[in-house]
Design an enzyme around this catalytic site. Sequence first.
Site: not given
Ligand SMILES: NC(=O)c1ccc[n+]([C@@H]2O[C@H](COP(=O)([O-])OP(=O)(O)OC[C@H]3O[C@@H](n4cnc5c(N)ncnc54)[C@H](OP(=O)(O)O)[C@@H]3O)[C@@H](O)[C@H]2O)c1
Length: 372
Positions: A56, A159, A209, A231, A302, A304-305
Site C-alpha cells: 500500500e 552456491a 556474514l 557444538s 548459508e 554448509g552441507s
Molecule cells: N558454496 C556454498 O554456498 C557454501 C556455503 C557454505 C559452506 N560451503 C562449504 O561447505 C563446507 C562446510 O560444510 P560442512 O558440512 O563441513 O560444515 P557445516 O555444515 O558448515 O558445519 C557442520 C558442523 O556444524 C556443527 N553442528 C552443530 N550442531 C549441528 C547439528 N545439529 N547438525 C549438524 N551440524 C551441527 C557440527 O560441528 P561440531 O559438532 O563439531 O560443532 C558440524 O560438523 C566447506 O567446504 C565450505 O566451503 C559452501
Amino acid sequence: MPTSEPDLARLRRAIALAAKGRFRVEPNPVVGCVIDAGGKTVGEAWHDGYGGPHAEARALALAGPAARGATAYVSLEPCGRTGKKTPPCVDALLAAGVARVVYASADATPGEQGRGAERLRAAGVVVEGPVLPDEGAPLLARYERARGRDRPWVVLKWAMSLDGRIAPAAGKGGVLSGERALVEAHEARGRSDAVAVGVGTVLADDPLLTCRLAGGPPDGRPQPLRVVFDSTLRTPPGSRLVLDARNGRVLLACARAEEGRRRALEAAGAEVLEAPGPDGRVDLVAALRALRARGVARLLVEGGSRVHGALLALGLADQVTAVVSPIVLGGESVVPPAVGTGVARVEDATRLEDATWRKVGEDLVLQGYVAG
Ligand SMILES: NC(=O)c1ccc[n+]([C@@H]2O[C@H](COP(=O)([O-])OP(=O)(O)OC[C@H]3O[C@@H](n4cnc5c(N)ncnc54)[C@H](OP(=O)(O)O)[C@@H]3O)[C@@H](O)[C@H]2O)c1
C-alpha cells in the site's frame, strides 16, 4: 458502490502483483495493491522485500496526490496494528485520502482480523471485503502456516557448481557465484534478521556474514545477527567473525561450552548460547526457538552441507535458494549442498514447491518452498 467486474479485474491484478513478493517477504504475507482514480491506475506495487515498505505504501507513493478520493484494491485486508517495523497501512491509506478500499482476503491473524477494515470505516472510508477469498488464499497459505510458530522462517542458501558441489574439497572454500548473484546474496543477508552457518564453514571459509552492499542493508535495515552452530566452540577467536564481533552481533550456539573457550570468545564480544542436543550437537529446534525469542523472524542459513542436511531432516527448512554456476569442480572429494540421513527412494526426496528458475548474470538461481 458494489463490487463490479472492473473492481474484480483490479483486485485480480493486485493478487497477481502480490505473487511477485514470493520468496522475498516471508514470514510476512505477500501483498499487492492497485490505486485507481476514475478508472485509471495511478499506482500499483507489491511488498517486495522482508522489512521493506508494504504494498500500500509503495503504491500510494507512486500515486502521489492522485490517491485523494481514489479506490485502493489490495490482495489482503490492510493492517491496522501499530508498533510494527513499518507503520500500519491503514494510516498510510487515510493520510493519502483514499475514499474506498476493496480487498480480496481477510487477515486471519488473531487480533488482526477485521481491525484494519474497522479503522478505515470509522474514518469514513467505504470498505468492501473479503471479496475474492478463494483466489487470494493460496498465496497466503505459507504466511498462515508460519504464523504463531516459535521458530523463524528458515531460508537455506547455497552456491553450487554444475556438477553439484559447493566446494572444491572438504574443508576448502571459495566463491563460486558470479558478480550479479553475489549482489543478490548480499541483499538476502540484508533482508534477514540473522544469517547462520555451521562451524565447518567458519573453518573452511572464514566468512564475515555481513551485508556488503554499497549503501549497507536495504531500506536502512540493521546488519543481521550472525550465528554459528558450533557444538564445542571450535570457532577460532582469531576468525574474521569473532574479530568483528564488536562491530556487529555474533552468537555462537553450542552444545557444551568449555569455560576457557567461552571466556575467550565472550571477551572478544561474541555471545555464547548453550542448546545441548541428545547427540552432543547443537539442538537445532531449541537454538531456533532461542533465535525467535530474540526477535529473529527470518533466518538465512548459508551452509554448509551438514547444517543444511540437519535442518532439512528435522523439517526446519522453509525455502531454498540455490545458485548454479557454469563451472565444473570435478575431483573425488565431493562436498554436496546437503549431507545427512538421505533417503532410500526418490519418492521420499525433499521436494520444492512453486520452484522458479531465473538467469542472474551467468548463473541460474532456483527458488522454491520446501514441501510439507
Ligand atoms: N558454496 C556454498 O554456498 C557454501 C556455503 C557454505 C559452506 N560451503 C562449504 O561447505 C563446507 C562446510 O560444510 P560442512 O558440512 O563441513 O560444515 P557445516 O555444515 O558448515 O558445519 C557442520 C558442523 O556444524 C556443527 N553442528 C552443530 N550442531 C549441528 C547439528 N545439529 N547438525 C549438524 N551440524 C551441527 C557440527 O560441528 P561440531 O559438532 O563439531 O560443532 C558440524 O560438523 C566447506 O567446504 C565450505 O566451503 C559452501
